[in-house]
Design an enzyme around this catalytic site. Sequence first.
Site: not given
Ligand SMILES: NC(=O)C1=CN([C@@H]2O[C@H](COP(=O)(O)OP(=O)(O)OC[C@H]3O[C@@H](n4cnc5c(N)ncnc54)[C@H](O)[C@@H]3O)[C@@H](O)[C@H]2O)C=CC1
Ligand SMILES: O=C(O)CCC(=O)C(=O)O
Length: 321
Positions: A160, A188
């Site tokens: 952010d 967030h």
């Molecule tokens: N805080 C932030 O600024 C942001 C947060 N996120 C969050 O990050 C997370 C991951 O996003 P992506 O990589 O795009 O998702 P994705 O679906 O591509 O990958 C997530 C991975 O986590 C694995 N997973 C699920 N449960 C698990 C567990 N108990 N232990 C280990 N691995 C596990 C899945 O199998 C998958 O491989 C989401 O919750 C998303 O909303 C995404 C972007 C920014």
């Molecule tokens: O917006 C979402 O829920 C997923 C990724 C995220 O947290 C972001 O892009 O800020």
Amino acid sequence: MCSEQLRVLVTGAAGQIAYSLLFSIAKGDVFGKDQPIILLLLDITAMLPVLEGVVMELQDCALPLLRDIIATDMEEVAFKDLDAAILVGSMPRKEGMERKDLLKANVAIFKSQGSALEKFSKKTVKVLVVGNPANTNCLVAAKSAPSIPKANFSCLTRLDHNRARSQVAMRCGVPATHVKNVIIWGNHSSTQYPDVHHCMVNMSGSELTCFDAIKDEAWLKGEFIATVQQRGAAVIKARKLSSAMSAAKAICDHMRDIWTVNYHYWVPDDLIYSFPVQIHKDKSWKIVDGLGINSFSQTKMDATAAELMEERDTALAFLGV
Ligand SMILES: NC(=O)C1=CN([C@@H]2O[C@H](COP(=O)(O)OP(=O)(O)OC[C@H]3O[C@@H](n4cnc5c(N)ncnc54)[C@H](O)[C@@H]3O)[C@@H](O)[C@H]2O)C=CC1
Ligand SMILES: O=C(O)CCC(=O)C(=O)O
């Protein structure tokens, strides 16, 4: 060359954020260009074949600092003796959802991984929670690891921050590095408050306040805030997938600042709330004190805190604690 190898965990290692993140960590962008590391990669059992491919690619990068890769679906292996834990693994939201809609699915993961940190990791481990809703997942992880100092836990709002900085920079026609002291207060989520009241912009060598540089208070108090608050949703709408490249970059910025001393944001009691902080050489941190807060800012800061309290209570009710 630093002699001791750092043990660094990335969870969700077969997912899309990890695919952008692991190369940067492995080549020294986060922990230092002379710091050898061991990468521990955790994902769920069903994703182990995919994770195997990620491991092959990391090996094929032939990176000198990457001394070992341990890919597993077992928490007791993944969390052993960690120096740093980047907790990404969890379910991402789909179009039309708020991040807090993920609470029920994701808090259980962070309770379990908090307990694993408590049991298996070093007490000095630095934990960055990325999986959404990141603030409340971080709170749950910290509560589940009572012997690790709460100050070692933080969640990702750096994305952010980077978004806000970049919006201001584009509006002023300067590089993002010319924009300083943007603050993200609170959650967030779409209630976060991107605050530019302390932001300075370097315009042709002169340091101007953000309001003087942009000369459009209505934009700064309206569209700018909404754009940053809604940016995650806008990316999902366009890509049909949530932000990954920018999230990985923000994770690197956040963890590198903790490791190498810069400035950053942080937490009050019993909420994981984004604040501006200063980080010291020994990796301790202190909230930046004494910033003037006007009534516009106060209202926005209260709204995001109220949402976090509601999320906390819902999360603890789900977990029955
Ligand atoms: N805080 C932030 O600024 C942001 C947060 N996120 C969050 O990050 C997370 C991951 O996003 P992506 O990589 O795009 O998702 P994705 O679906 O591509 O990958 C997530 C991975 O986590 C694995 N997973 C699920 N449960 C698990 C567990 N108990 N232990 C280990 N691995 C596990 C899945 O199998 C998958 O491989 C989401 O919750 C998303 O909303 C995404 C972007 C920014
Ligand atoms: O917006 C979402 O829920 C997923 C990724 C995220 O947290 C972001 O892009 O800020």
